[in-house]
Design a protein around this motif. Sequence first.
Motif, mmCIF file in Angstrom:
data_model
loop_
_atom_site.group_PDB
_atom_site.id
_atom_site.type_symbol
_atom_site.label_atom_id
_atom_site.label_comp_id
_atom_site.label_asym_id
_atom_site.label_seq_id
_atom_site.Cartn_x
_atom_site.Cartn_y
_atom_site.Cartn_z
ATOM 1 N N ASP A 164 -5.097 -4.966 6.263
ATOM 2 C CA ASP A 164 -6.418 -4.779 6.839
ATOM 3 C C ASP A 164 -7.413 -4.479 5.722
ATOM 4 O O ASP A 164 -7.053 -3.873 4.701
ATOM 5 C CB ASP A 164 -6.426 -3.630 7.848
ATOM 6 N N ALA A 165 -8.655 -4.872 5.923
ATOM 7 C CA ALA A 165 -9.663 -4.741 4.871
ATOM 8 C C ALA A 165 -9.841 -3.297 4.406
ATOM 9 O O ALA A 165 -9.918 -3.030 3.206
ATOM 10 C CB ALA A 165 -10.992 -5.311 5.361
ATOM 11 N N GLY A 166 -9.919 -2.343 5.358
ATOM 12 C CA GLY A 166 -10.158 -0.948 4.994
ATOM 13 C C GLY A 166 -9.092 -0.362 4.077
ATOM 14 O O GLY A 166 -9.393 0.088 2.966
ATOM 15 N N PRO A 167 -7.822 -0.366 4.533
ATOM 16 C CA PRO A 167 -6.752 0.155 3.676
ATOM 17 C C PRO A 167 -6.612 -0.615 2.368
ATOM 18 O O PRO A 167 -6.306 -0.026 1.331
ATOM 19 C CB PRO A 167 -5.503 -0.016 4.549
ATOM 20 N N LEU A 168 -6.846 -1.927 2.411
ATOM 21 C CA LEU A 168 -6.747 -2.718 1.188
ATOM 22 C C LEU A 168 -7.781 -2.253 0.163
ATOM 23 O O LEU A 168 -7.453 -2.028 -1.003
ATOM 24 C CB LEU A 168 -6.969 -4.200 1.483
ATOM 25 N N LEU A 169 -9.038 -2.091 0.598
ATOM 26 C CA LEU A 169 -10.078 -1.687 -0.339
ATOM 27 C C LEU A 169 -9.833 -0.286 -0.889
ATOM 28 O O LEU A 169 -10.085 -0.017 -2.065
ATOM 29 C CB LEU A 169 -11.447 -1.755 0.330
ATOM 30 N N ALA A 170 -9.333 0.608 -0.009
ATOM 31 C CA ALA A 170 -9.032 1.963 -0.481
ATOM 32 C C ALA A 170 -7.953 1.931 -1.554
ATOM 33 O O ALA A 170 -8.071 2.576 -2.608
ATOM 34 C CB ALA A 170 -8.591 2.842 0.694
ATOM 35 N N ALA A 171 -6.882 1.173 -1.298
ATOM 36 C CA ALA A 171 -5.805 1.057 -2.279
ATOM 37 C C ALA A 171 -6.277 0.329 -3.529
ATOM 38 O O ALA A 171 -5.900 0.690 -4.653
ATOM 39 C CB ALA A 171 -4.620 0.309 -1.656
ATOM 40 N N PHE A 172 -7.130 -0.681 -3.349
ATOM 41 C CA PHE A 172 -7.641 -1.455 -4.470
ATOM 42 C C PHE A 172 -8.502 -0.590 -5.390
ATOM 43 O O PHE A 172 -8.338 -0.606 -6.613
ATOM 44 C CB PHE A 172 -8.452 -2.630 -3.919
ATOM 45 N N GLU A 173 -9.418 0.193 -4.820
ATOM 46 C CA GLU A 173 -10.284 1.045 -5.639
ATOM 47 C C GLU A 173 -9.479 2.135 -6.345
ATOM 48 O O GLU A 173 -9.768 2.480 -7.494
ATOM 49 C CB GLU A 173 -11.386 1.663 -4.777
ATOM 50 N N ALA A 186 8.208 -1.175 -12.354
ATOM 51 C CA ALA A 186 7.581 -2.298 -13.056
ATOM 52 C C ALA A 186 6.256 -1.908 -13.687
ATOM 53 O O ALA A 186 5.721 -2.636 -14.525
ATOM 54 C CB ALA A 186 7.373 -3.464 -12.095
ATOM 55 N N GLY A 187 5.721 -0.751 -13.276
ATOM 56 C CA GLY A 187 4.467 -0.275 -13.850
ATOM 57 C C GLY A 187 3.241 -0.544 -13.009
ATOM 58 O O GLY A 187 2.113 -0.496 -13.506
ATOM 59 N N ALA A 188 3.427 -0.819 -11.706
ATOM 60 C CA ALA A 188 2.284 -1.114 -10.838
ATOM 61 C C ALA A 188 1.391 0.114 -10.690
ATOM 62 O O ALA A 188 1.864 1.247 -10.648
ATOM 63 C CB ALA A 188 2.766 -1.576 -9.470
ATOM 64 N N VAL A 189 0.074 -0.127 -10.574
ATOM 65 C CA VAL A 189 -0.874 0.955 -10.341
ATOM 66 C C VAL A 189 -1.242 1.066 -8.869
ATOM 67 O O VAL A 189 -2.066 1.912 -8.489
ATOM 68 C CB VAL A 189 -2.152 0.773 -11.187
ATOM 69 N N GLY A 190 -0.644 0.218 -8.029
ATOM 70 C CA GLY A 190 -0.904 0.271 -6.599
ATOM 71 C C GLY A 190 0.091 -0.580 -5.841
ATOM 72 O O GLY A 190 0.786 -1.417 -6.425
ATOM 73 N N TYR A 191 0.162 -0.359 -4.504
ATOM 74 C CA TYR A 191 1.152 -1.044 -3.675
ATOM 75 C C TYR A 191 0.610 -1.109 -2.260
ATOM 76 O O TYR A 191 0.268 -0.078 -1.666
ATOM 77 C CB TYR A 191 2.470 -0.261 -3.714
#
Length: 215
Positions: free
Chosen positions: A113-122, A102-107
């Motif tokens: 959890d906040a830590g993994p989410l922020l790492a994946a988000f950045e 679909a063209g996602a830049v992250g998953y």
Amino acid sequence: MELPAPTRRLVLIVDDDSLLREYLAEVVGHAGHEVLQAASSAAALRLIEQHGAAIALALLDIEMPGMSGLELACLLRQETTVPFMFLSASDDGATARGAAEAGAVGYVVKPIDAGPLLAAFEAALARADDIRQLRRSEASLSSALAAGRETSIAVGVLMARFHIDRHQAFDVLREHARSQRRKLGEVAEQILATEEGLGGLHGEIGERIRSRARP
């Protein structure tokens, strides 16, 4: 030495779970970003219509009532330039492949959890910025090449002379024109006018290419 503050970005969070949506908004907000929230794909489309390209990244829940996150992503990819990453309760390979296609830049897989989410988000933001820059470069390149035959041929000459690709050749040509405060077409004409003209540019252009190759 004090580190510079992170760039504040506009982020859209789309999830029908209000508690999770608020949690995601809190985490992303505490990281210094501005947040928009939507409980459905329809609401997300209305926000995208209002804010458009100002949205740096959309976080989409895959499973939602009505239009799913995957269906919304297809619309975003076809009709907008808004990059997106997925939130999913599933970690199976088929869902991940669907997200990639679909063209996602992250998953990110729930529970989050906040830590993994922020790492994946950045990481997704960085990937989205790379894609946005490539689009701008391609649009600029296409526009310049369409504007004049001389520019197109000059890019080809630089590619052959310096053994570089099309984008590198165009970037070097553009930077040289800017440094000389001249129009791109004028520099292209100089390169094509005579071999002597190209020779005069050889040292400066060669140094630009070598500086790009340095670590």
